[in-house]
Motif scaffolding. Structure first.
Motif, mmCIF file in Angstrom:
data_model
loop_
_atom_site.group_PDB
_atom_site.id
_atom_site.type_symbol
_atom_site.label_atom_id
_atom_site.label_comp_id
_atom_site.label_asym_id
_atom_site.label_seq_id
_atom_site.Cartn_x
_atom_site.Cartn_y
_atom_site.Cartn_z
ATOM 1 N N PHE A 1 0.887 -1.171 0.000
ATOM 2 C CA PHE A 1 0.000 0.000 0.000
ATOM 3 C C PHE A 1 0.919 1.213 0.000
ATOM 4 C CE2 PHE A 1 -2.450 3.263 2.235
ATOM 5 C CZ PHE A 1 -3.729 3.135 1.707
ATOM 6 N N LEU B 1 1.528 4.976 -0.168
ATOM 7 C CA LEU B 1 1.079 6.360 -0.041
ATOM 8 C C LEU B 1 2.293 7.287 0.155
ATOM 9 C CD1 LEU B 1 -1.546 8.115 0.292
ATOM 10 C CD2 LEU B 1 -1.444 7.606 2.733
ATOM 11 N N THR B 2 3.199 6.860 1.044
ATOM 12 C CA THR B 2 4.312 7.722 1.469
ATOM 13 C C THR B 2 5.362 7.923 0.368
ATOM 14 O OG1 THR B 2 3.982 6.928 3.723
ATOM 15 C CG2 THR B 2 6.089 7.981 3.255
ATOM 16 N N GLY C 1 5.112 12.545 3.857
ATOM 17 C CA GLY C 1 4.891 11.519 4.878
ATOM 18 C C GLY C 1 3.620 11.800 5.636
ATOM 19 N N SER C 2 3.743 12.613 6.700
ATOM 20 C CA SER C 2 2.546 12.952 7.487
ATOM 21 C C SER C 2 1.495 13.639 6.631
ATOM 22 C CB SER C 2 2.929 13.870 8.650
ATOM 23 O OG SER C 2 3.781 13.192 9.528
ATOM 24 N N LEU D 1 9.505 3.987 2.009
ATOM 25 C CA LEU D 1 9.113 3.373 3.289
ATOM 26 C C LEU D 1 7.849 2.539 3.124
ATOM 27 C CD1 LEU D 1 9.673 6.374 5.764
ATOM 28 C CD2 LEU D 1 10.998 4.253 5.711
ATOM 29 N N ILE D 2 7.865 1.617 2.185
ATOM 30 C CA ILE D 2 6.661 0.843 1.883
ATOM 31 C C ILE D 2 6.837 -0.606 2.353
ATOM 32 C CG2 ILE D 2 5.098 0.092 0.037
ATOM 33 C CD1 ILE D 2 5.236 3.212 0.516
ATOM 34 N N THR D 3 5.980 -1.000 3.287
ATOM 35 C CA THR D 3 5.991 -2.378 3.784
ATOM 36 C C THR D 3 5.636 -3.329 2.637
ATOM 37 O OG1 THR D 3 5.260 -1.578 5.933
ATOM 38 C CG2 THR D 3 4.956 -3.935 5.508
ATOM 39 N N VAL E 1 8.226 1.746 16.057
ATOM 40 C CA VAL E 1 7.737 2.265 14.768
ATOM 41 C C VAL E 1 6.213 2.434 14.778
ATOM 42 C CG1 VAL E 1 7.374 0.073 13.489
ATOM 43 C CG2 VAL E 1 8.160 2.116 12.273
ATOM 44 N N TYR F 1 4.438 5.058 12.073
ATOM 45 C CA TYR F 1 3.686 4.834 10.825
ATOM 46 C C TYR F 1 2.175 4.852 11.053
ATOM 47 C CZ TYR F 1 4.152 -0.315 11.831
ATOM 48 O OH TYR F 1 4.163 -1.558 12.376
ATOM 49 N N GLU F 2 1.482 5.020 9.939
ATOM 50 C CA GLU F 2 0.010 5.120 9.922
ATOM 51 C C GLU F 2 -0.500 6.242 10.831
ATOM 52 O OE1 GLU F 2 -2.318 2.013 9.028
ATOM 53 O OE2 GLU F 2 -0.744 0.543 8.721
ATOM 54 N N ALA G 1 1.757 9.439 12.803
ATOM 55 C CA ALA G 1 2.682 9.582 13.937
ATOM 56 C C ALA G 1 1.911 10.137 15.139
ATOM 57 C CB ALA G 1 3.827 10.517 13.552
ATOM 58 N N GLU H 1 2.170 12.704 16.935
ATOM 59 C CA GLU H 1 1.811 14.139 16.880
ATOM 60 C C GLU H 1 0.571 14.364 16.014
ATOM 61 O OE1 GLU H 1 4.783 12.845 16.314
ATOM 62 O OE2 GLU H 1 5.991 13.599 17.988
ATOM 63 N N LEU I 1 -3.144 15.794 17.202
ATOM 64 C CA LEU I 1 -3.810 16.952 16.596
ATOM 65 C C LEU I 1 -5.212 16.586 16.130
ATOM 66 C CD1 LEU I 1 -0.834 18.391 14.489
ATOM 67 C CD2 LEU I 1 -1.756 19.300 16.616
HETATM 68 C C1 LIG Z 1 8.890 0.499 8.899
HETATM 69 C C2 LIG Z 1 7.965 1.451 8.194
HETATM 70 C C3 LIG Z 1 6.967 0.935 7.370
HETATM 71 C C4 LIG Z 1 6.122 1.793 6.675
HETATM 72 N N1 LIG Z 1 5.185 1.268 5.805
HETATM 73 C C5 LIG Z 1 4.450 2.098 5.016
HETATM 74 C C6 LIG Z 1 3.578 1.576 4.007
HETATM 75 O O1 LIG Z 1 3.417 0.356 3.859
HETATM 76 N N2 LIG Z 1 2.930 2.454 3.207
HETATM 77 C C7 LIG Z 1 3.063 3.808 3.315
HETATM 78 O O2 LIG Z 1 2.468 4.537 2.540
HETATM 79 N N3 LIG Z 1 3.888 4.337 4.267
HETATM 80 C C8 LIG Z 1 4.579 3.520 5.119
HETATM 81 N N4 LIG Z 1 5.436 4.035 6.052
HETATM 82 C C9 LIG Z 1 5.597 5.489 6.141
HETATM 83 C C10 LIG Z 1 4.966 6.119 7.373
HETATM 84 O O3 LIG Z 1 3.572 6.096 7.283
HETATM 85 C C11 LIG Z 1 5.558 7.515 7.542
HETATM 86 O O4 LIG Z 1 6.899 7.343 7.963
HETATM 87 C C12 LIG Z 1 4.787 8.367 8.515
HETATM 88 O O5 LIG Z 1 3.536 8.726 7.982
HETATM 89 C C13 LIG Z 1 5.543 9.657 8.880
HETATM 90 O O6 LIG Z 1 5.990 10.314 7.749
HETATM 91 P P1 LIG Z 1 7.536 10.759 7.626
HETATM 92 O O7 LIG Z 1 8.371 9.605 7.985
HETATM 93 O O8 LIG Z 1 7.724 11.380 6.320
HETATM 94 O O9 LIG Z 1 7.706 11.828 8.787
HETATM 95 P P2 LIG Z 1 7.375 13.400 8.690
HETATM 96 O O10 LIG Z 1 6.004 13.585 8.128
HETATM 97 O O11 LIG Z 1 8.491 14.110 8.031
HETATM 98 O O12 LIG Z 1 7.319 13.789 10.221
HETATM 99 C C14 LIG Z 1 8.496 13.956 11.006
HETATM 100 C C15 LIG Z 1 8.057 14.396 12.395
HETATM 101 O O13 LIG Z 1 7.342 15.638 12.313
HETATM 102 C C16 LIG Z 1 6.078 15.496 12.922
HETATM 103 N N5 LIG Z 1 5.086 16.338 12.213
HETATM 104 C C17 LIG Z 1 4.781 16.368 10.889
HETATM 105 N N6 LIG Z 1 3.797 17.239 10.650
HETATM 106 C C18 LIG Z 1 3.464 17.782 11.856
HETATM 107 C C19 LIG Z 1 2.480 18.729 12.267
HETATM 108 N N7 LIG Z 1 1.634 19.306 11.419
HETATM 109 N N8 LIG Z 1 2.448 19.056 13.589
HETATM 110 C C20 LIG Z 1 3.282 18.463 14.482
HETATM 111 N N9 LIG Z 1 4.208 17.548 14.163
HETATM 112 C C21 LIG Z 1 4.289 17.205 12.858
HETATM 113 C C22 LIG Z 1 5.737 14.023 12.806
HETATM 114 O O14 LIG Z 1 4.757 13.633 13.748
HETATM 115 C C23 LIG Z 1 7.093 13.397 13.046
HETATM 116 O O15 LIG Z 1 7.331 13.340 14.441
HETATM 117 C C24 LIG Z 1 6.260 3.194 6.816
HETATM 118 C C25 LIG Z 1 7.235 3.701 7.685
HETATM 119 C C26 LIG Z 1 8.079 2.860 8.351
HETATM 120 C C27 LIG Z 1 9.134 3.447 9.248
#
Ligand SMILES: Cc1cc2nc3c(=O)[nH]c(=O)nc-3n(C[C@H](O)[C@H](O)[C@H](O)COP(=O)(O)OP(=O)(O)OC[C@H]3O[C@@H](n4cnc5c(N)ncnc54)[C@H](O)[C@@H]3O)c2cc1C
Length: 386
Positions: free
Chosen positions: A117, A119-120, A125-126, A150-152, A358, A362-363, A365, A367, A371
């Protein structure tokens, strides 16, 4: 035997048979290539898929219990099911066409198609809305370009639900065959935990996707992703319950066996404080998941009811945030009870400690979920993001 009990029995048998190979693979920090074949053997790769499409037709309640059991084996193993079943299969059940269900969902229920799946992205990410992957129509099909990060399951999946945006437009979802020309994959080898499952990235360079592989309507991708995340987060929360249960079992067993100062350490009051805290984490997390499941079931009865969706979304966000943090603390305490031996991958608490971390990322964070919960209390006009 009731279908519910048979499903849980099969899931338990899978977990028991998997554990020895999982132990070895974790110590050797390598992918466990037995997860998919064993899950197929026990027919548990289509738990939430309706029986008419070859699945087990598990109710939300049964499915959550199954994921809790799988979570005892670790967040890595559980994440395979979260992605394949909670995020992908449930999305296809909800939004897929009959033809997509026949071509992808039916074989997936028997493990012949494994899903990712996606998305990222590196810069999204977020906030997935900032994604750069694009699609455009070209000669009766779609052309996709971009990078998913970062896709599982990326390295092992046969098909992925991939999200992309029209230039300057809204997001759409596509079923992408991972053998499509133009896809290049790379495993994430340097990750901290969950070494026995696959995480990776892939690039899509002018990938030609047939028109019939659009999931839902064009432009409906963000809605599809948000609904998928309700089920994905629910599975993370349920998996954390299982992890906490395993931490409690390990801490109890070890503390009764290990003696220091002339008695089992379980008789030392500060060890009992850890046991009590883990037990509270278990009971409170279970309650949060049961509550979220009840909201989830209400939404299921009336899938187009936006208010029920919104209530389920919030209850699941609360459960995921709560259970992920509880699971991290439970694992930390279990490691402490095991003392120096706890600081080793030979024992499961140490693995849970690394792997559960983790779940707070993921899915959604921590924070982001905070919110979301706060704006649920304060009202829409206080929403920090869309
Ligand atoms: C092992 C693993 C498996 C994963 N599997 C999948 C998958 O199968 N499919 C998929 O699509 N994704 C997957 N992901 C991605 C995961 O969903 C993202 O890592 C996650 O959504 C966070 O995005 P980012 O890593 O870009 O962090 P960022 O969005 O860059 O965030 C960094 C930090 O900033 C904080 N932050 C961001 N925006 C705000 C805000 N507005 N206010 C306050 N704090 C904020 C976050 O909470 C976090 O602490 C996976 C990640 C990992 C590590």
């Amino acid at each position: 035997m009731q279908a519910h009990e048979q499903i849980l029995k099969d899931v338990n048998a899978f977990c028991e048979k998997l554990r020895p190979t999982e132990d070895v693979c974790y110590l050797e920090h390598r992918y466990n290539d037995q997860i998919i074949p064993l899950a197929s053997e026990f027919d548990i790769l289509g738990l939430p898929v309706p029986e008419e499409f070859g699945g087990r037709g598990a109710s939300n309640r049964t499915y959550v219990r199954a994921i809790e059991r799988i979570g005892m084996e670790g967040s890595g193993v559980r994440s395979v099911f979260s992605v394949h079943s909670s995020l992908a299969q449930k999305t296809l059940v909800r939004f897929g066409t009959d033809a997509q269900k026949e071509k992808y969902l039916r074989p997936s229920a028997k493990g012949k198609v494994i899903f990712a799946f996606a998305l990222t992205e590196p810069d999204a990410g977020s906030n997935p809305q900032e994604m750069k992957t694009t699609f455009k129509e070209d000669g009766g099909s779609y052309l996709l370009n971009g990078t998913k990060y970062l896709i599982t399951n990326a390295g092992i999946a046969d098909a992925a639900i991939v999200f992309a945006k029209a230039a300057g437009g809204a997001m759409s979802a596509f079923l992408v065959d991972m053998k499509t020309e133009g896809i290049e994959k790379e495993d994430l080898v340097s990750k901290m935990g969950t070494p026995t499952t696959n995480t990776g990235m892939f690039e899509l360079a002018s990938c030609r996707i047939p028109k019939e592989n659009l999931v839902g309507k064009e432009g409906a991708g963000w809605e599809i992703a948000k609904q998928a995340l309700v089920d994905g987060r629910m599975s993370v929360a349920a998996g954390c319950v299982g992890s906490i249960r395993d931490c409690l079992a390990e801490a109890v067993a070890y503390s009764k066996e290990r003696t220091q100062y002339g008695k089992p350490i379980a008789k030392h009051q500060l060890i009992q404080e850890h046991i009590a805290a883990i037990k509270l984490h278990l009971d409170s997390s279970k309650m949060m998941v049961r509550r979220a499941t009840a909201f989830r079931e209400k939404w299921d009865q009336s899938p187009s009811d936006r208010e029920l969706l919104s209530k389920a979304d919030l209850a699941v966000a609360e459960a995921k945030l709560f259970c992920a943090n509880a699971a991290c603390d439970a694992a930390d305490r279990a490691v402490q009870v095991l003392g120096g031996r706890g600081w080793s991958y030979l024992y499961r608490p140490g693995r849970h400690l690394v792997d559960n971390r983790v779940c707070r990322i993921y899915e959604g964070a921590d924070e982001i979920l905070k919110l979301k919960i706060a704006s649920g209390v304060l009202g829409e006009s206080y929403r920090a993001f869309s």
